[in-house]
Design a protein around this motif. Structure first.
Motif, PDB file in Angstrom:
ATOM      1  N   ARG A   4       0.635  -1.166  -0.167  1.00  0.00           N
ATOM      2  CA  ARG A   4      -0.204  -0.159   0.036  1.00  0.00           C
ATOM      3  C   ARG A   4       0.467   1.148  -0.262  1.00  0.00           C
ATOM      4  O   ARG A   4       1.519   1.183   0.560  1.00  0.00           O
ATOM      5  CB  ARG A   4      -0.914  -0.459   0.912  1.00  0.00           C
ATOM      6  CG  ARG A   4      -1.707  -1.352   1.388  1.00  0.00           C
ATOM      7  CD  ARG A   4      -2.769  -1.834   0.658  1.00  0.00           C
ATOM      8  NE  ARG A   4      -3.354  -2.687   1.707  1.00  0.00           N
ATOM      9  CZ  ARG A   4      -4.887  -3.197   1.156  1.00  0.00           C
ATOM     10  NH1 ARG A   4      -5.086  -3.031   0.221  1.00  0.00           N
ATOM     11  NH2 ARG A   4      -5.288  -4.469   2.164  1.00  0.00           N
ATOM     12  N   ASN A   5       0.159   2.561  -0.658  1.00  0.00           N
ATOM     13  CA  ASN A   5       1.162   3.173  -1.317  1.00  0.00           C
ATOM     14  C   ASN A   5       0.322   4.286  -1.205  1.00  0.00           C
ATOM     15  O   ASN A   5      -0.290   4.060  -2.804  1.00  0.00           O
ATOM     16  CB  ASN A   5       2.329   3.593  -2.257  1.00  0.00           C
ATOM     17  CG  ASN A   5       2.725   4.525  -2.079  1.00  0.00           C
ATOM     18  OD1 ASN A   5       3.138   5.151  -1.230  1.00  0.00           O
ATOM     19  ND2 ASN A   5       3.455   5.387  -3.274  1.00  0.00           N
ATOM     20  N   VAL A 150      -2.126  -3.312 -10.517  1.00  0.00           N
ATOM     21  CA  VAL A 150      -1.322  -2.987  -9.264  1.00  0.00           C
ATOM     22  C   VAL A 150      -2.604  -2.414  -8.700  1.00  0.00           C
ATOM     23  O   VAL A 150      -3.964  -2.179  -9.428  1.00  0.00           O
ATOM     24  CB  VAL A 150      -0.734  -2.209  -9.430  1.00  0.00           C
ATOM     25  CG1 VAL A 150       0.790  -2.451  -9.755  1.00  0.00           C
ATOM     26  CG2 VAL A 150      -0.881  -0.614 -10.384  1.00  0.00           C
ATOM     27  N   GLN A 151      -2.450  -2.340  -7.464  1.00  0.00           N
ATOM     28  CA  GLN A 151      -2.925  -2.198  -6.950  1.00  0.00           C
ATOM     29  C   GLN A 151      -3.976  -0.904  -6.476  1.00  0.00           C
ATOM     30  O   GLN A 151      -2.471   0.226  -6.289  1.00  0.00           O
ATOM     31  CB  GLN A 151      -3.968  -2.813  -5.225  1.00  0.00           C
ATOM     32  CG  GLN A 151      -5.441  -2.352  -4.360  1.00  0.00           C
ATOM     33  CD  GLN A 151      -5.674  -2.474  -3.302  1.00  0.00           C
ATOM     34  OE1 GLN A 151      -4.490  -3.259  -2.289  1.00  0.00           O
ATOM     35  NE2 GLN A 151      -6.279  -3.273  -3.450  1.00  0.00           N
ATOM     36  N   LEU A 152      -4.723   0.021  -6.799  1.00  0.00           N
ATOM     37  CA  LEU A 152      -4.689   2.231  -7.268  1.00  0.00           C
ATOM     38  C   LEU A 152      -4.199   1.905  -5.366  1.00  0.00           C
ATOM     39  O   LEU A 152      -5.444   1.875  -4.213  1.00  0.00           O
ATOM     40  CB  LEU A 152      -6.343   2.133  -7.465  1.00  0.00           C
ATOM     41  CG  LEU A 152      -6.351   3.910  -7.494  1.00  0.00           C
ATOM     42  CD1 LEU A 152      -5.588   4.336  -7.929  1.00  0.00           C
ATOM     43  CD2 LEU A 152      -7.156   4.089  -7.197  1.00  0.00           C
ATOM     44  N   ARG A 173      -9.767  -3.352  -6.424  1.00  0.00           N
ATOM     45  CA  ARG A 173      -9.260  -4.600  -5.342  1.00  0.00           C
ATOM     46  C   ARG A 173      -8.755  -5.432  -5.908  1.00  0.00           C
ATOM     47  O   ARG A 173      -8.171  -6.069  -7.080  1.00  0.00           O
ATOM     48  CB  ARG A 173     -10.417  -5.443  -5.102  1.00  0.00           C
ATOM     49  CG  ARG A 173     -12.054  -4.421  -4.449  1.00  0.00           C
ATOM     50  CD  ARG A 173     -12.598  -4.108  -4.315  1.00  0.00           C
ATOM     51  NE  ARG A 173     -13.135  -3.562  -2.820  1.00  0.00           N
ATOM     52  CZ  ARG A 173     -13.191  -4.265  -1.503  1.00  0.00           C
ATOM     53  NH1 ARG A 173     -12.376  -4.654  -1.250  1.00  0.00           N
ATOM     54  NH2 ARG A 173     -13.513  -2.479  -1.222  1.00  0.00           N
ATOM     55  N   ILE A 174      -7.789  -6.588  -5.607  1.00  0.00           N
ATOM     56  CA  ILE A 174      -7.025  -7.501  -6.220  1.00  0.00           C
ATOM     57  C   ILE A 174      -7.792  -8.788  -6.738  1.00  0.00           C
ATOM     58  O   ILE A 174      -7.460  -9.275  -7.893  1.00  0.00           O
ATOM     59  CB  ILE A 174      -6.562  -8.817  -4.500  1.00  0.00           C
ATOM     60  CG1 ILE A 174      -5.539  -7.635  -3.505  1.00  0.00           C
ATOM     61  CG2 ILE A 174      -5.248  -9.465  -5.413  1.00  0.00           C
ATOM     62  CD1 ILE A 174      -4.257  -7.216  -4.245  1.00  0.00           C
ATOM     63  N   LEU A 189       1.237  -9.581 -12.716  1.00  0.00           N
ATOM     64  CA  LEU A 189       0.554  -8.125 -12.190  1.00  0.00           C
ATOM     65  C   LEU A 189       1.679  -8.311 -10.679  1.00  0.00           C
ATOM     66  O   LEU A 189       2.436  -8.910 -10.994  1.00  0.00           O
ATOM     67  CB  LEU A 189      -0.188  -8.717 -11.164  1.00  0.00           C
ATOM     68  CG  LEU A 189      -1.813  -9.374 -11.801  1.00  0.00           C
ATOM     69  CD1 LEU A 189      -2.908 -10.230 -10.681  1.00  0.00           C
ATOM     70  CD2 LEU A 189      -2.702  -7.940 -11.989  1.00  0.00           C
ATOM     71  N   ILE A 190       1.961  -6.931  -9.815  1.00  0.00           N
ATOM     72  CA  ILE A 190       2.796  -7.315  -8.991  1.00  0.00           C
ATOM     73  C   ILE A 190       2.353  -7.012  -7.124  1.00  0.00           C
ATOM     74  O   ILE A 190       1.424  -6.040  -7.078  1.00  0.00           O
ATOM     75  CB  ILE A 190       3.619  -5.835  -9.150  1.00  0.00           C
ATOM     76  CG1 ILE A 190       4.683  -5.941 -10.101  1.00  0.00           C
ATOM     77  CG2 ILE A 190       4.228  -5.797  -7.639  1.00  0.00           C
ATOM     78  CD1 ILE A 190       5.087  -4.358 -10.285  1.00  0.00           C
TER      79      ILE A 190
END
Length: 267
Positions: A4-5, A150-152, A173-174, A189-190
């Protein structure tokens, strides 16, 4: 290393709540009936850290972070309530005094530290590249010219944007990311290794490869700036490390027989 960033956004979309509650404007713990109540904000789409227990039909939010939060609040004499918010709305929720703390496998980056305070790091994992079986997408160099999901708001989003030539596609979402990969709308994906392993176990047409750790890593609890809860929580986190409780929870949630198996990872 964790997903998470934080991206600065005002979107605070509460998707579902185990118990809906609002914190007072003072930033201090909210008083509940018969005791002090703390509101934990999370993004329950990230097994085994936090996810909705759809298998039992209860729709309860469970996971590694939830168990840690329940242990800490019980030790400190607080009641616990959980709100489910999209990940990129978690830090704004703290800043708006809508939550007392956030647990969402969040990495304490320098950018985030400008807006919230963090506990000690309680767990550290690694990033992986998830791709379709048989693909040669196993290194960051191989992602040059590829579309990477990637996840937002995640730390993986920032990492992907540093990959030369990668076309980054950010999703909420994943499970949505997994569907995009399986449908061929993204090439790879990462995702963090502990999360990726669950999804790959339930999707044998996928594979994942660990990326060497670089930069900021680890998961910590986020608090509003100046919150007295940070020191209280740190005291219990250290006790959990010393008395073996944290190791037990790691084995419970990241082991082969994790309760997260078969949950959202299968979607």
């Amino acid at each position: 290393m964790k997903r998470r960033n934080f991206l600065f956004t005002s979107a605070l979309s509460a998707v579902l709540a185990v118990t809906v509650a609002a914190c007072g404007n003072s930033g201090s713990p909210t008083a509940g009936e018969g005791g002090r109540r703390l509101v934990m904000a999370t993004s329950a789409d990230y097994p085994p850290y936090e996810f909705v227990d759809s298998a039992s039909g209860s729709q309860e939010i469970i996971g590694f972070d939830v168990d840690i939060a329940e242990y800490i609040t019980n030790e400190l004499g607080y009641e616990l309530e959980i709100q489910n918010i999209d990940f990129n709305g978690l830090i704004p929720a703290l800043q708006a005094n809508r939550a007392d703390f956030v647990m969402a496998g969040m990495t304490p980056t320098e950018e985030r530290k400008q807006n919230v305070d963090f506990s000690d790091i309680y767990y550290e994992a690694k990033n992986t590249i998830v791709s379709r079986q048989g693909s040669d997408l196993t290194t960051t160099e191989s992602l040059n010219g590829k579309t990477v999901g990637v996840q937002l708001g995640s730390i993986q989003e920032g990492a992907a944007k540093e990959i030369q030539g990668a076309n980054v596609k950010s999703l909420n979402r994943i499970s949505e990311m997994i569907q995009e990969l399986k449908a061929g709308r993204v090439d790879a994906l990462i995702i963090e290794d502990t999360v990726a392993s669950g999804f790959v176990a339930n999707n044998p047409d996928l594979q994942f490869t660990e990326i060497p750790t670089a930069g900021e890593a680890g998961s910590a609890i986020a608090f509003p700036k100046g919150s007295e809860l940070r020191d209280e929580f740190n005291t219990v986190l250290r006790e959990m490390q010393q008395n073996g409780t944290m190791e037990e929870l790691v084995n419970k949630w990241f082991g082969e027989n994790s309760p997260a198996a078969g949950q959202e990872a299968a979607s």
